[in-house]
Write a protein that holds these residues in place. Structure first.
Motif, PDB file in Angstrom:
ATOM      1  N   GLU A 174    -114.668 -48.337 -34.651  1.00 46.03           N
ATOM      2  CA  GLU A 174    -115.359 -47.170 -34.096  1.00 46.03           C
ATOM      3  C   GLU A 174    -115.982 -46.310 -35.190  1.00 46.03           C
ATOM      4  O   GLU A 174    -117.056 -45.727 -35.000  1.00 46.03           O
ATOM      5  N   ARG A 175    -115.335 -46.248 -36.357  1.00 46.88           N
ATOM      6  CA  ARG A 175    -115.931 -45.497 -37.466  1.00 46.88           C
ATOM      7  C   ARG A 175    -117.230 -46.171 -37.928  1.00 46.88           C
ATOM      8  O   ARG A 175    -118.217 -45.511 -38.241  1.00 46.88           O
ATOM      9  N   ASN A 211    -116.380 -40.509 -34.360  1.00 50.32           N
ATOM     10  CA  ASN A 211    -116.032 -41.671 -33.537  1.00 50.32           C
ATOM     11  C   ASN A 211    -116.200 -41.360 -32.058  1.00 50.32           C
ATOM     12  O   ASN A 211    -116.583 -42.222 -31.264  1.00 50.32           O
TER      13      ASN A 211
END
Length: 772
Positions: A119-120, A131
């Motif tokens: 997600e980062r 995020n």
């Protein structure tokens, strides 16, 4: 490799000029090798320091007992100038024991833990600053705001709460989908804690009723592409989460008020640590997870006594299921493990075998012979091969005998430790010697009864999946001789009709006489064949798959029948709750099921004969009698109350005022518990807030009943805790709900003292509650 993956256009194609790597090494030589041979931009490699026990704050596994080793961290600088860690690789090679220096011990199995922050990385690629603002998370956060009636503002405190709720409800949705329901232990407790943290956030945003369950559909929608299976369980997941919310909302107001009073008291007393007793009360009475209480205490700069909390839990028996693993502990089997690979199991094909004694354990010591007859402490015998099944996978261990010329050893239990089978029992004749030959004889009648129950368990599991749903997966089982219990996930009771349908389905499979077989194969092939695999279980590369007809395939190491027809009869004897979201079915098979059916039939005939009706008419006659008894009890209670000097009016007239609440504590001679409850209900309708405790004696026994109005319950007052103080005086105990509780005692002469104690306790409780 990770660097190349990030920069290759066909993969992620990130700008290399924005990437940086920090590599933590623990000696200069390693540093020089990396600096010279790995072609990275200058200044990307950091020394751990000449002292091998120096680890920077960003290094993995901080703490006195952490596992540690060299690591690398890959960062990306976004267009806004923010540096985001998107990849981390840890080379775990040491176990840190105690304080430095020289506190690093090499691990027996070194490994590499590597992972990209998916997600980062998505936030970098999508050029958003969090995020939570990527395409699959921002809509969930926005939906949380809509449900809570709060506009999402990323930078304020409410924005942080909305993001946390979104994260927790997403985790909860996936967990419940996989049959990990909120509960008191292990992974279930993690889910309970996450959901209750989210509920608390909602409560602090002003939400006063369950709301998380409304977010399950948006989570399902956002995750539909990679996880389409979520769509099939949305309703069940929402139901489970709603039940957990209901449970917490029922106590949250009283709990928050109590925490506020604890904090105020601590500050006035100059205390800086929440005690274990206070933490346990909040957990046991109000359902506040200790971690959540710790967070709230930290917001007031207060510490939390974890040691005291755990002692309280142990004292109240709530940690009885936990197991402390002792690393590097030696056992008598260690010497055998160095020379032997284990005991070969022959029990799938045979119940008897000639074997050699390779180990004798007496009083936890490995010895070469034993000749004590009639010893009370059981001994353990290890064979090179055996037909005895060691307890595992829910199936109990075999019993039987080990015999040789002049020797008999009765096996009362069989256990497993690693690859070794342990025959536990007593020497009845002769002498046991290491290296001697013996014949191992399993109790075949008992083994056959265990096989009946185990094969029936597999059929039951399949029937539950068919009639209850795919979520009804095994959470635990116990298979004994013609007896079984089976725990499975389901949020509510099955009900008599569904239980009867499941029992009938299992018996139908038995009548069909389906073939039962098994084979050993790679786990990938078992998965392709459709074998049921339980979430959270770790399976080896080679597994044993048990098949029953074409309707059941499960991975199982237990012993089974050759045909379902050999089960004979299956009879469910109970269906009950084990914990939130987990139900338990108990059942009998074979001879035990037949005996149970005959016992019930005999009881039914006896009831019919007593009532002088046919067996078919007995249920209706019993129902009519039950209704008649209830009416007579009502008439008796009314007559008793009418003839008594006690009345609602007289009790109210004698009530005292404590902090704005009426308190009624009185003796009610000649009145039983049922009438007392009626009086309490009438008093609560007449006045509020009110707390009532009534007591009477009969046959040298004391009966106490306490009740409180709903507004006092909302303030944290508890009838069960109040009545406990009076019950203790008369040598008794009791229990009940927060608004109504009953207790009994054996010291009737102390009723007056008990009522006096109740008056004193409620005065203190009400003063505290009302002041709060």
């Amino acid at each position: 490799w990770a660097w190349e993956f990030l920069t290759r256009k066909e993969c992620l194609g990130l700008d290399p000029q924005r990437l940086s790597v920090t590599i933590y090494l623990n000696d200069d030589e390693a540093h020089d090798i990396w600096a010279n041979e790995i072609k990275l931009p200058a200044g990307k490699i950091a020394r751990m320091g000449e002292d091998e026990n120096f680890w920077p704050a960003s290094a993995p596994s901080q703490g006195p007992d952490g596992v540690c080793g060299p690591c690398s961290e890959i960062y990306y600088q976004s267009e806004g100038g923010k540096s985001v860690e998107i990849w981390n690789l840890v080379f775990t090679q040491f176990n840190r024991v105690g304080a430095p220096p020289n506190n690093l011990r090499p691990l027996p199995s070194k490994n590499i833990d590597t992972g990209m922050g998916l997600e980062r990385t998505a936030s970098v690629l999508q050029k958003v600053d969090s995020n939570f603002h990527i395409d699959i998370l921002r809509p969930i956060v926005a939906a949380v705001g809509d449900v809570c009636g709060i506009k999402y503002q990323p930078m304020d405190e409410n924005g942080r709460r909305l993001r946390r709720i979104a994260d927790h409800v997403r985790a909860g949705t996936f967990a419940v989908h996989e049959n990990v329901y909120p509960g008191p232990n292990k992974e279930r407790y993690v889910i309970k804690r996450l959901l209750r943290r989210a509920v608390l956030d909602g409560r602090q945003l002003g939400v006063r009723e369950p709301f998380l369950y409304k977010l399950v559909p948006i989570v399902t929608e956002m995750m539909r592409a990679p996880y389409p299976e979520l769509g099939g369980t949305t309703e069940r997941v929402a139901q489970v989460i709603r039940a957990e919310e209901d449970a917490f909302f029922a106590t949250i107001d009283g709990g928050l008020n109590r925490i506020e009073r604890i904090v105020a008291t601590m500050k006035s007393e100059g205390r800086e640590m929440v005690s274990g007793g206070e933490a346990f009360e909040m957990y046991g009475t109000h359902g506040f997870p200790p971690e959540l209480f710790e967070t709230m205490a930290a917001e007031h700069n207060l510490g939390f006594d974890w040691g005291g909390f755990r002692r309280e839990m142990e004292q109240h028996g709530q940690l009885s299921g936990s197991v402390r693993v002792e690393l590097f502990k030696t056992t008598p089997l260690d010497a055998l493990k160095r020379t032997l690979s284990g005991s070969k199991f022959l029990g799938y094909e045979s119940t008897s075998a000639d074997a050699r004694v390779v180990g004798i354990i007496s009083h936890n010591k490995l010895c070469d012979h034993a000749d004590e007859i009639g010893h009370s402490q059981p001994m353990t015998v290890v064979l090179d091969e055996t037909p005895f099944y060691g307890e595992s996978g829910g199936q109990v261990g075999d019993t039987g005998k080990l015999v040789a010329p002049g020797m008999q050893f009765d096996v009362t239990d069989t256990q497993k430790e690693g690859n070794f089978t342990l025959h536990i029992g007593h020497l009845r004749k002769g002498e046991l010697r290491e290296g001697m030959n013996a014949t191992a004889l399993v109790d075949t009648e008992r083994r056959q009864a265990i096989r009946r129950a185990h094969s029936a368990t597999h059929i039951l599991h399949r029937a539950l999946q068919k009639h209850v749903g795919k979520h009804a997966q095994q959470q635990g089982s116990k298979v004994e001789a013609d007896s079984l219990r089976f725990d499975f996930t389901n949020p509510s009771s099955l009900g008599p009709e569904l239980v009867a349908k499941i029992e009938a389905d299992v018996n139908a499979r038995i009548v069909e006489g389906e073939t039962i077989g098994w084979r050993v194969l790679p786990i990938a092939q078992a998965r392709e064949a459709g074998a049921m695999m339980l979430f959270g279980e770790k399976y080896p590369d080679i597994v044993r798959m048990v098949s029953i007809g074409d309707f059941s395939k499960e991975l199982c190491g237990g012993t089974h029948l050759d045909s379902t027809g050999q089960i004979g009869l299956f009879r469910i004897t109970g269906e009950e709750s084990v914990s939130a979201g987990t139900r338990r079915i108990t059942a009998l098979t074979g001879a035990a099921a037949v005996a149970e059916a005959r016992k019930h039939e005999a009881a039914l005939h006896e009831i019919a004969a007593t009532l002088k009706v046919s067996v078919a008419e007995a249920p209706a006659r019993v129902a009519a009698l039950n209704k008649e008894i209830r009416e007579l009890k009502k008439q008796l209670a009314a007559a008793s109350l009418k003839s008594s000097e006690v009345s609602v009016e007289s009790l109210l007239a004698d009530a005292v005022d404590v902090g704005g609440a009426k308190v009624v504590v009185a003796e009610t001679p000649g009145i039983d518990a049922g009438v007392m409850r009626q009086l309490i209900d009438q008093l609560r309708r007449k006045a509020s807030p009110i707390a009532i405790l009534l007591g009477s004696t009969a046959d040298n026994k004391v009966t106490l009943v306490a009740g409180i109005s709903r507004d006092l319950e909302a303030k944290g007052l508890n009838a069960g805790k109040w009545i406990a103080s009076a019950a203790e005086v008369v040598g008794g105990r009791g229990g009940g709900k927060a608004d109504m509780a009953q207790a009994g005692g054996k010291h009737s002469e102390k009723l007056g003292d008990a009522l006096a104690a109740a008056r004193a306790v409620v005065r203190e409780l009400l003063k505290i509650e009302v002041a709060g």
